[in-house]
Design a protein around this motif. Sequence first.
Motif, mmCIF file in Angstrom:
data_model
loop_
_atom_site.group_PDB
_atom_site.id
_atom_site.type_symbol
_atom_site.label_atom_id
_atom_site.label_comp_id
_atom_site.label_asym_id
_atom_site.label_seq_id
_atom_site.Cartn_x
_atom_site.Cartn_y
_atom_site.Cartn_z
ATOM 1 N N THR A 98 0.824 -1.209 0.000
ATOM 2 C CA THR A 98 0.000 0.000 0.000
ATOM 3 C C THR A 98 0.859 1.260 0.000
ATOM 4 O OG1 THR A 98 -0.133 -0.208 2.428
ATOM 5 C CG2 THR A 98 -1.991 -1.051 1.142
ATOM 6 N N ALA A 99 2.001 1.203 0.680
ATOM 7 C CA ALA A 99 2.901 2.356 0.708
ATOM 8 C C ALA A 99 3.524 2.592 -0.665
ATOM 9 C CB ALA A 99 3.985 2.143 1.755
ATOM 10 N N TRP A 100 3.844 1.501 -1.368
ATOM 11 C CA TRP A 100 4.410 1.648 -2.720
ATOM 12 C C TRP A 100 3.410 2.302 -3.663
ATOM 13 C CZ3 TRP A 100 9.296 1.713 -3.491
ATOM 14 C CH2 TRP A 100 10.165 0.918 -2.739
ATOM 15 N N VAL A 101 2.128 2.021 -3.468
ATOM 16 C CA VAL A 101 1.089 2.670 -4.277
ATOM 17 C C VAL A 101 1.083 4.173 -4.010
ATOM 18 C CG1 VAL A 101 -1.399 2.878 -4.655
ATOM 19 C CG2 VAL A 101 -0.358 0.612 -4.420
ATOM 20 N N ILE A 102 1.189 4.542 -2.744
ATOM 21 C CA ILE A 102 1.214 5.961 -2.369
ATOM 22 C C ILE A 102 2.452 6.644 -2.956
ATOM 23 C CG2 ILE A 102 1.380 7.555 -0.415
ATOM 24 C CD1 ILE A 102 -0.130 5.323 1.196
ATOM 25 N N ILE A 103 3.581 5.958 -2.900
ATOM 26 C CA ILE A 103 4.828 6.501 -3.457
ATOM 27 C C ILE A 103 4.692 6.700 -4.967
ATOM 28 C CG2 ILE A 103 7.247 5.932 -3.939
ATOM 29 C CD1 ILE A 103 7.248 4.529 -1.141
ATOM 30 N N THR A 128 0.027 11.628 5.213
ATOM 31 C CA THR A 128 -0.896 11.011 6.170
ATOM 32 C C THR A 128 -1.192 9.572 5.774
ATOM 33 O OG1 THR A 128 -1.929 13.153 6.646
ATOM 34 C CG2 THR A 128 -3.181 11.181 7.222
ATOM 35 N N ALA A 129 -1.468 9.357 4.493
ATOM 36 C CA ALA A 129 -1.754 7.999 4.013
ATOM 37 C C ALA A 129 -0.559 7.079 4.231
ATOM 38 C CB ALA A 129 -2.124 8.038 2.525
ATOM 39 N N LEU A 130 0.642 7.604 4.010
ATOM 40 C CA LEU A 130 1.852 6.801 4.214
ATOM 41 C C LEU A 130 2.013 6.457 5.687
ATOM 42 C CD1 LEU A 130 4.180 5.838 2.285
ATOM 43 C CD2 LEU A 130 5.543 7.681 3.266
ATOM 44 N N SER A 131 1.691 7.401 6.549
ATOM 45 C CA SER A 131 1.782 7.181 7.990
ATOM 46 C C SER A 131 0.838 6.074 8.437
ATOM 47 C CB SER A 131 1.460 8.483 8.735
ATOM 48 O OG SER A 131 1.396 8.275 10.124
#
Length: 397
Positions: free
Chosen positions: A216-221, A326-329
């Motif tokens: 999910t973090a890779w998607v945000i990145i 925020t989403a990454l957090s």
Amino acid sequence: MSEVKTYQKATLITVLAVLSASFINTMGGLVNPAIASLAAAYPDVELNTIMLVSTLPMFMAIPVSFLSGKIIKALGAKGTLLVSFGLFLAAGVMPAFLKTSFTAVLVCRAVSGLVSGIVTPINATLVNTYIEPDRRPAMFGYKQSLGNAVGIGLMALVGIIAVKNVFNIWFLHLILIVPLLFGLLLPKAPDWGEDGSATGSDPAASAQEKEHVPATAWVIILIMLLFSIFSYPAFLYLSSLIEVNQMGDAALAGLVSTASTAGGVVGSLIFGKLYKVAKKRVVPLFLLLLVVNYLTFACTKSVVLYFVGNFIGGIGYFGMFVALTTALSVSCSPTVFPTASGIMTAMMNLGIFASSYIISFVSKVAGQAGSITFPFMVCSAAFAVLIAVLMVKPLKM
């Protein structure tokens, strides 16, 4: 009572330390309004070389951003704040005493760039480390808003100082003494008792996930990379758009640009309230504001509408940074967050660097290389597609 309401709130000193760290947000671009004055001060140096004082730090920051997670883990949030801000302050002020050598100035700017690769990740990590989870979204917004407000003041001061003595602009870095002093007062990092996993309660799986950046973090990145590519043309082409439309010169373009920063102050300040209302739809909302901004540039020729559009776009542009952080957090465990934040910062810088090349390529393929409005249409279309995707599959917020 839910666990999130049992957290002890961060003290006033801690909050001030976390907020004041945002003073550094705009320091990397502090020199931009003084480029012409620096060129006059170093008449034997080519203009392209002079411009390196602005672009060199961005390039130097990219590799360090990838390493920032390891650095933060090694030094801790407080230690990283003190070391990075101390180095940035020293490298920032040093050119004031190196008036005779522009090469020495560039060396200092290179050091500033290396350190700036840690600045964004440590700013986000300070919130994740010292602020209780339920207040983090609002705090991310407050930090962005304060950073923008300080940036407006510093940019104005740079212009005034550069006219009188351009070498004195470097002393503005002394403002970083404030976050350094507050940083010295930071307490031991509290334990919020978070499992930090976005996925679940299996202890073995959670322990393994804490050591890796989750999908999910890779998607945000990836979204940050795309956002950087398609948002930066607003800064690249605005002055040309105004001149082509015979609306004014660079001075007017500068004034219109301030509307974006002002919108960023407002948008970041109210992010906490928007987040509570929109939740998973907050990212598409900010992207929609950018679409309005870009269509205003592409389809109108009114200075007033440019101001209004850029103000609306500023809310979206700076709000996106807060929303994605925020989403990454939410998606990362506390131990992985510094690494993920560093990677996201590197992708942001890479996107900004590649933006003009990608937009130029698309314009040439479309046979619109000579159009100054086509880049804004391309970016509007790219964001419209991203909005549709995120409405169907929203980010976990």
